[in-house]
Scaffold this active site. Structure first.
Site, short mmCIF file in Angstrom:
data_model
loop_
_atom_site.label_atom_id
_atom_site.label_comp_id
_atom_site.label_asym_id
_atom_site.label_seq_id
_atom_site.Cartn_x
_atom_site.Cartn_y
_atom_site.Cartn_z
N GLU A 1 24.04 20.21 -18.44
CA GLU A 1 24.36 19.00 -18.78
C GLU A 1 23.44 18.25 -16.95
OE1 GLU A 1 27.94 16.23 -15.75
OE2 GLU A 1 28.34 18.15 -15.74
N ASP B 1 24.04 26.42 -1.25
CA ASP B 1 23.96 25.00 0.14
C ASP B 1 23.79 25.81 1.57
OD1 ASP B 1 23.04 23.02 1.17
OD2 ASP B 1 24.89 22.07 0.48
N ASP C 1 23.25 23.31 5.08
CA ASP C 1 22.84 21.85 5.63
C ASP C 1 22.55 22.85 7.15
OD1 ASP C 1 22.90 19.64 6.34
OD2 ASP C 1 23.66 18.87 4.50
#
Length: 573
Positions: free
Chosen positions: A185, A251, A253
């Site tokens: 996808e 992830d 940040d």
């Protein structure tokens, strides 16, 4: 502290190949469109869209379509006349078996030697001029005035600089098309903030053409499904369409460090606070390799204030949600938000992973936290430090507070040293030195240990921004980070912008060689990315992909030999 076992390697079930011809005809016929607000769709990081059936297309002439059938009934026609897109030289055959007797390095070299997928400047000038020539007719100032999200700037980047083939090889795990890519996808965020999910492509050329047609501000990569995502509505049994595999992702940040970094906040970063990302990468990368045995880990700069990890080993891609949550929990130490007080509460004795992490982080704590950030300079800040000391050490806390009151500008390096010096002179009965040592270890971890967005790692169907896309806010390319050779020296503010890359192509000149006393131009086909500062990043990505594909092929050959061996007449080592 939980300790998860190294996940076992599981094999994917065989899936029939997608029909390439049908995909080429219907590459954009069906898509699910969602209008996503900025609050729902972060502008620069990852996306997790678990419900695809709620559809809102972008308003047109004041009308909002709220049904998926209406959104899909409007057939989109590629504007190939306005956007000349050269056919790639590597239109792969439908057969999934790679050629035998060819080394991967040689295969890549051969493909690169004559490739119009990355057209050169000279080749580009031969194309019909359907848009302003950003490379030859504009001055440096004019180029810099273009926004990174400008469609013409982005068109130039995706036509001439984006490494489409290597992206395909990375996700496909083979030189020829497989379901690892065909059933993958992709999701596009368009310029009007419309969000297209369940896009799929059998080749990199089809993906490239759709990106050039739609000019998305970015695109995300999702899982490989049991069927082609475009065909999900034609399946009689909805349970037949489910995510099958995806890279294990992490992830980090810098906004999650706002309560401890003093140099910047929010989306702003500098080289000082980037060291928090450096520390995090060291700790997580080491744990993934040494504790779980993963080998193919790629770290990518997010384009503004963070970094993403893609764990690409076959065993990592096959992990289910439960195992992903276990690994994420294993690495999670910092808990609670900015106002939650103490965020590290660990059992003793410490887990070996934490002992090793403290050894990695102690030098960073001294130089990058105490000296560079000076986190406890003010009275309010020093109260945060005192609150992290053992609650039963009231005499120590009181003595430190009085000492620091007499020296308002005392730096954090000295205040940290004061804890031990004041503790040694304590007259309190039964002073617990071990409790103080444990508290100091917790403080070091709170100010240095990785602050992960755990939700990104927990679910198989989570989407994450693709490497090498351009961040629309900064214009910087999401480049991979060479952890082994370039982590300490990596400068996020030095990462090339799309505007600077376009200028570099324009300024590039062919190297010359001297022969017989006369200068002659070197006759060599040079693709555009080789003319720019993007070259080193793409070459690193290329080598990473080659290593991954080699291991994939070895695993496949080993499995085939085991299957052919049958009853085990002979064993090869």
């Amino acid at each position: 502290m939980p300790h998860s076992e190294s996940p076992p390697e599981s094999e994917n079930s065989p899936i029939p190949m997608a029909n390439v011809d049908q995909e080429q005809e219907d590459a954009v016929a069906e898509s699910t469109t969602a209008q996503v607000s900025e609050a729902q769709q972060p502008a620069d990081e990852d996306v997790d869209m678990t419900d695809s059936n709620a559809v809102l297309s972008a308003p047109t002439n004041g009308t909002t379509h709220t049904s998926e059938s209406k959104a899909e009934s409007q057939t989109e026609t590629p504007n190939n006349q306005d956007t000349p897109v050269p056919e790639t030289a590597t239109s792969a055959p439908s057969e999934s078996k790679p050629a035998t007797g060819v080394k991967l390095e040689e295969l890549f070299d051969e493909m690169d030697s004559d490739d119009d997928e990355f057209p050169t400047t000279k080749a580009a000038k031969r194309e019909p001029a359907s848009s302003p020539d950003l490379l030859s007719s504009q001055s440096d100032m004019e180029i810099d005035l273009h926004e990174a999200s400008d469609p013409e700037v982005m068109r130039t980047f995706y036509q001439r600089l984006f490494p489409w083939r290597y992206l395909f090889q990375w996700l496909n795990h083979s030189p020829t098309p497989t379901n690892d890519f065909g059933h993958r996808e992709f999701a596009f965020t368009l310029q009007n903030d419309a969000y297209l999910r369940y896009q799929s492509f059998t080749t990199s050329d089809l993906l490239r053409k759709d990106v050039l047609r739609l000019m998305p501000s970015r695109f995300e990569i999702g899982p490989v499904y049991t069927a082609n995502p475009r065909d999900r509505k034609t399946l009689r049994n909805s349970s037949a369409f489910r995510p099958l595999s995806k890279e294990l992702c992490f992830d980090i940040d810098l906004t999650d460090y706002d309560d401890i970094r003093t140099c910047c906040d929010k989306a702003n970063i500098c080289q000082k606070c980037w060291q928090f990302i450096t520390m995090a990468i060291k700790v997580v990368d080491t744990a993934l390799r040494e504790d779980f045995g993963f080998k193919h880990i790629m770290w990518v700069y997010s384009g503004r204030r963070g970094a993403h990890a893609w764990v690409c080993d076959k065993s990592a891609r096959a992990l289910d949600d439960q195992k992903r949550r276990a690994i994420a929990g294993y690495l999670e130490v910092i808990r609670g938000g900015a106002q939650s007080g103490k965020k590290v509460n660990l059992r003793r004795p410490l887990h070996p992973h934490l002992v090793r992490s403290l050894d990695i982080l102690k030098q960073h704590f001294q130089s990058d936290v105490l000296e560079a950030q000076d986190p406890w300079r003010t009275e309010d800040q020093q109260e945060k430090l005192l609150a992290l000391l053992p609650s039963d050490q009231k005499q120590l806390v009181s003595a430190l507070r009085n000492k620091w009151a007499s020296s308002p500008d005392r730096p954090s390096t000295l205040k940290w040293a004061d804890i031990d010096s004041v503790a040694k002179t304590s007259t309190a009965k039964n002073f617990d030195t071990k409790s103080l040592l444990d508290a100091k270890q917790d403080i070091v971890l709170e100010y240095t240990y990785p602050r992960l967005d755990i939700e990104v790692s927990k679910k198989l169907n989570h989407l994450l921004k693709s490497p090498f896309v351009v961040h629309p806010g900064t214009g910087r390319v999401c480049v991979p980070i060479d952890v082994k050779r370039g982590l300490e020296s990596f400068d996020p503010l030095g990462v090339p912008t799309v505007q600077s890359l376009i200028r570099e192509i324009d300024e590039w000149k062919k190297p010359e060689t001297k022969e017989g006393g006369q200068e002659q131009e070197v006759e060599k086909h040079v693709v555009d990315w080789e003319k720019t500062s993007l070259k080193g990043y793409i070459e690193f990505f290329r080598s990473f992909v080659i290593g991954l594909m080699k291991d994939e092929r070895e695993i496949k050959v080993k499995r085939e030999r085991e299957e052919e061996g049958g009853g085990g007449e002979s064993m090869e080592f």
